[in-house]
Design an enzyme around this catalytic site. Structure first.
Site: not given
Length: 257
Positions: A51, A53, A198
C-alpha cells in the site's frame, strides 16, 4: 482464473492506495477495481504488493485478482486502461497460478525518493519531486545510510499509526546519488513500515545539510525511538518502484529477482 497486473499511477490526486476518499478524492484501489469490474461486467477486487500513502506514486505496483471472466491479457490491459483516469494505467497483465499472491509472494520491495536541491522550488515535475533549498552532500547521505543495512528494528523510522506487528525489517540496499540538481535515494527491503522510507529520507536530509554527523543515523537506529529521528519527508518525492518476485512466477523482468 487469477491474473497479475502491473499498475502505474500518479498518486497526487488520490488519498492513497486503500484509504477512503475525501473531498472528492478516491483511492487508487477503488479506481482500478471500478475499471476492471467494468471490463469484466462483474465485481472484481484486487490485492496489492504494498500500500502507498496519499500523494505517493507507483511505477509498477503489482496486484492480483480472481475472476471467472475470460479475457486475453491484452484485453485486460487496454480495456481497463481505457476506463481509468489519465493518472493511472495498466502496463501489463499475466495469467498466474492460484498459489501466486501479490503481497505474500514478493521477496522485496523498492522505493525511490527524489529531491530537487536548489534555491528555487520546482515548477515542472513538482508532483514527483520534493524540494530542499539547502545544499546537500549526497555522498555523506549515502555513507550514513549504510548503517541501516541488514535486519534491524526500525522503530525509530516507523509512524505512530503503523499497524505492523513488529518493527524488524531487512534493508537490503540503500543508495544516495546526485544527478545534477536532483538528489536521488533508492531503497530496497523485504518489507517496509508505515512512513519508513520518508522518515529515513527526512533523517538523511539532516546529515546532507550538515545538521548531523554521518554516524548519527546508526545511533538513531539503535535508540529505536521515533522522537530521536528526523522529520517525515514530503510524500510527493516518493515512488513505489515495485516489488520483486522469484523467477518461478514467470512475471515480467522488471519485477523478477
Amino acid at each position: 482464473m487469477r491474473y497479475a497486473l502491473g499498475v502505474e499511477y500518479d498518486g497526487s490526486e488520490f488519498k492513497g492506495w486503500q484509504q477512503l476518499g475525501e473531498s472528492g478524492c478516491a483511492s487508487v484501489q477503488a479506481t482500478l477495481q471500478d475499471a476492471l469490474s467494468s471490463v469484466a461486467d462483474a465485481p472484481i477486487s484486487v490485492v496489492c504488493a504494498g500500500r502507498t500513502d496519499a500523494g505517493v506514486h507507483g511505477e509498477c505496483q503489482v496486484v492480483h485478482f480472481d475472476t471467472e471472466v475470460s479475457r486475453a491479457p491484452r484485453g485486460w490491459v487496454l480495456g481497463t486502461t481505457t476506463r481509468l483516469p489519465p493518472s493511472v494505467c495498466v502496463r501489463w497483465c499475466v495469467p498466474v497460478v492460484d498459489a501466486f499472491h501479490a503481497r505474500f509472494s514478493a521477496r522485496a520491495r523498492r522505493y525511490r525518493y527524489r529531491i530537487l536541491n536548489r534555491q528555487v522550488r520546482p515548477a515542472l515535475y513538482r508532483q514527483t519531486l520534493s524540494w530542499e533549498r539547502r545544499a546537500l552532500d549526497a555522498d555523506a547521505m549515502h555513507r550514513a545510510g549504510q548503517a541501516l543495512l541488514g535486519e534491524n528494528d526500525f522503530s525509530a523510522f516507523r509512524s505512530a499509526q503503523c499497524e505492523a506487528l513488529h518493527a524488524r525489517r531487512e534493508l537490503q540496499a540503500i543508495s544516495v546519488r546526485r544527478l545534477g540538481e536532483v538528489v536521488e535515494v533508492e531503497v530496497q527491503a523485504n518489507a517496509f513500515l508505515h512512513h519508513m522510507v520518508r522518515n529515513i529520507v527526512g533523517s538523511l536530509l539532516m546529515v546532507g545539510a550538515g545538521e548531523k554527523p554521518e554516524g548519527w543515523i546508526g545511533e538513531v537506529l539503535a535508540l529505536r525511538d521515533r522522537n530521536q529521528a528526523g522529520p517525515t519527508a514530503p510524500a510527493q518525492g516518493l515512488v513505489f518502484v515495485g516489488p520483486l518476485y522469484p523467477e518461478h512466477w514467470h512475471l515480467p523482468a522488471e519485477v523478477t529477482l
